[in-house]
Design an enzyme around this catalytic site. Structure first.
Site, short mmCIF file in Angstrom:
data_model
loop_
_atom_site.label_atom_id
_atom_site.label_comp_id
_atom_site.label_asym_id
_atom_site.label_seq_id
_atom_site.Cartn_x
_atom_site.Cartn_y
_atom_site.Cartn_z
N ASP A 152 0.77 -1.22 -0.02
CA ASP A 152 -0.10 0.05 -0.17
C ASP A 152 0.72 1.28 0.05
OD1 ASP A 152 -2.68 1.25 0.57
OD2 ASP A 152 -1.29 2.04 2.28
N GLU B 144 1.24 -0.39 -5.15
CA GLU B 144 0.24 0.51 -5.11
C GLU B 144 1.12 2.06 -5.31
OE1 GLU B 144 -3.49 2.75 -3.47
OE2 GLU B 144 -1.82 2.37 -2.24
#
Length: 543
Positions: free
Chosen positions: A215, A278
């Site tokens: 993330d 990401e």
């Protein structure tokens, strides 16, 4: 031209166990909203396990689970207070182990979300770090002295609004946070912090996970000199101070790829594991390519080209294909049209077209793209963005910026399983977010009973992708076409497929070239008469 769909005679490619992920279809589960097994209104791991048969029935290769770790839930799990345990709202480690076991029985891989840029302020590491400037973890987070006038050390702004610095009286310093103040920034320049995070990844690899989504990994390092960010040129939508700056110093540092090499070495040591970054921001393509270059960085990168696009066009798809064209040394892309951070694509893109028809075309396009593709829960049902009244909002970004942004709650409402059960069969209690009444008619049980539903179409289109090596691993070549018409070829080992989509709201002239037969079509009449209606999409094979 006859549009009768003919089956393809190309056999499925033999799977490569070490690179199962290349061209894979991955289904994203947001656990809070997928299925509630214990009647507390919040989805949990047992609920996911109980619904894995539904996911497997789609024909996908893997499941990506959004965070389920111990957390105060200030940012709903993206503020981790213990990387090695399951938050009680989601269950226990034994529930995760059972989920892994059942998924593997069904032939599904499990990918989990690791948040390495920051922790919760309730993490034991931060509790220790803030006690003094001389303790063993004093430098594990980003601390800095105030300026002479007491102002923060730099002009950096947080994603959720306000300065990216919070004063801590115990240390007599500011600590940095790119997101909420409750999400202090880890200092990944420090080797000890990297080692600790790699140990976290090793813990989950030992429990059987098949890969990781990292993330906001481009937020993982900061400029040690704490230089001010320059302003962005005027223009564009700006709802937060964060939007006014070119974030070149609080993120996107050149040392990040070296850390990712360490991550890749670890995952490779387990064999057949997948890693995807990401990457969001003002310059994502360059970072995505750096994070995946060669064979020593992450396997893939996941960006926001489609996720944040307010409208869809043939040029948008061309941009993605041209950026990830497959040159030597280039990494492998991953694509998503919807996820838990962006309004659902059918609501952003359908415009004046029928939402169900548009969703079908979008799913076919997704299955034809070069790279890995992600389906977000409910996308197989053509769910629109849910309407959540202000008094039910829980997303800190949505609340802070109301009503300028749609926020994330509308993409996170409960999965509708049964149209006639309370709360659409998600829970026996009032859910943490309300079920949108419009979602009831689109519930899984209703669509299972309708052979023409989006659910059945999704299964067919996933099967199409998996049946054709050209779609999973082949090259992609853009073709010249009139504005609004997206045409490209996918090719591998002698197989050639032609993919054609009408991306505008009016019919377009198009006739199939000689020698091609239609093997899949959505939103097309039996006879086209040389015209493609809005939302039409088709795949043709060369005879």
């Amino acid at each position: 031209m006859s549009l009768t769909v003919q089956p393809s005679d190309v056999p499925p490619a033999a799977s490569d166990a070490a690179e199962w992920w290349r061209g894979a279809v991955i289904y994203q589960v947001y656990p809070r909203s997928f299925a509630d097994s214990n009647g507390d209104g919040v989805g949990d791991l047992q609920g996911v396990t109980g619904r894995l048969d539904h996911i497997a029935s789609l024909g996908v290769d893997a499941v990506w689970l959004s965070p389920f770790f111990t957390s105060p839930m200030k940012d709903f799990g993206y503020d981790v207070s213990d990387y090695r345990d399951v938050d009680p709202v989601f269950g226990a480690l034994a529930d995760f182990d059972a989920l892994i076991a059942r998924a593997h029985e069904l032939g599904l891989k499990i990918i989990i979300d690791l948040v390495f840029a920051h922790t919760s302020d309730q993490h034991a590491w931060f509790h220790e770090s803030r006690q003094s400037r001389a303790n063993p973890r004093a430098d594990w987070y980003v601390w800095a002295d105030a300026k002479a006038d007491g102002a923060p050390p730099s002009n950096w702004q947080s994603v959720f609004g306000g300065p990216a610095w919070t004063w801590d009286a115990r240390r007599g310093q500011y600590y940095m946070h790119n997101f909420l103040p409750e999400q202090p920034q880890l200092n990944l320049h420090l080797a000890a912090v990297q080692d600790a995070l790699l140990d976290v990844a090793r813990f989950w690899l030992d429990r059987g996970v098949d890969g990781f989504r990292f993330d906001a990994i481009n937020f993982a390092m900061h400029d040690p000199q704490l230089r001010d960010n320059p302003p962005l040129p005027p223009g564009g939508k700006r709802t937060r101070p964060f939007d006014f700056q070119d974030k070149v110093h609080n993120q996107s540092q050149p040392e990040i790829p070296d850390f990712l090499k360490r991550v890749r070495a670890l995952t490779d040591s387990y064999g057949g594991r997948f890693s995807v970054a990401e990457v969001a921001g003002d310059h994502p393509e360059a970072e995505m390519q750096a994070f995946t270059a060669g064979e020593e960085h992450l396997n893939s990168a996941y960006g926001f080209l489609y996720l944040y696009a307010p409208t869809f066009s043939d040029q948008l798809a061309r941009q993605g294909a041209e950026t990830w064209h497959g040159r030597d040394g280039q990494g492998w892309p991953s694509w998503a049209f919807s996820n838990h951070d962006a309004p659902r694509a059918v609501s952003r893109w359908a415009g004046g077209r029928d939402p169900r028809a548009f969703a079908g075309m979008a799913m076919l396009l997704l299955m034809c793209l070069r790279g890995n593709v992600f389906i977000y829960q409910g996308e197989e049902l053509a769910l629109p963005q849910a309407e959540v009244p202000f008094d039910r909002l829980v997303d800190p970004e949505a609340i802070a910026n109301w009503p300028q942004t749609l926020g994330r709650d509308g993409a996170r409402t409960p999965m509708p399983w049964s149209a006639d059960q309370p709360h659409a069969g998600f829970s026996t209690a009032e859910p943490w977010l309300p079920v949108d009444p419009r979602h009831l008619a689109l519930a899984v049980d209703r669509q299972e009973a309708d052979p023409s539903s989006m659910l059945h179409l999704t299964r067919r289109l996933v099967a199409l992708r998996k049946a054709h090596p050209a779609l999973t691993r082949g090259e992609m070549r853009l073709l010249d076409a009139p504005p609004g018409l997206l045409c490209f070829e996918r090719a591998l080992a002698g197989e050639r497929l032609l993919c054609v989509f009408n991306t505008v709201e009016q019919a377009l002239d198009w006739t199939a070239p000689d020698g091609w037969r239609v093997i899949e079509a959505v939103n097309l009449p039996e006879e086209s008469g040389g015209r493609l209606p809005p939302t039409a999409g088709l795949v043709l094979a060369l005879d």
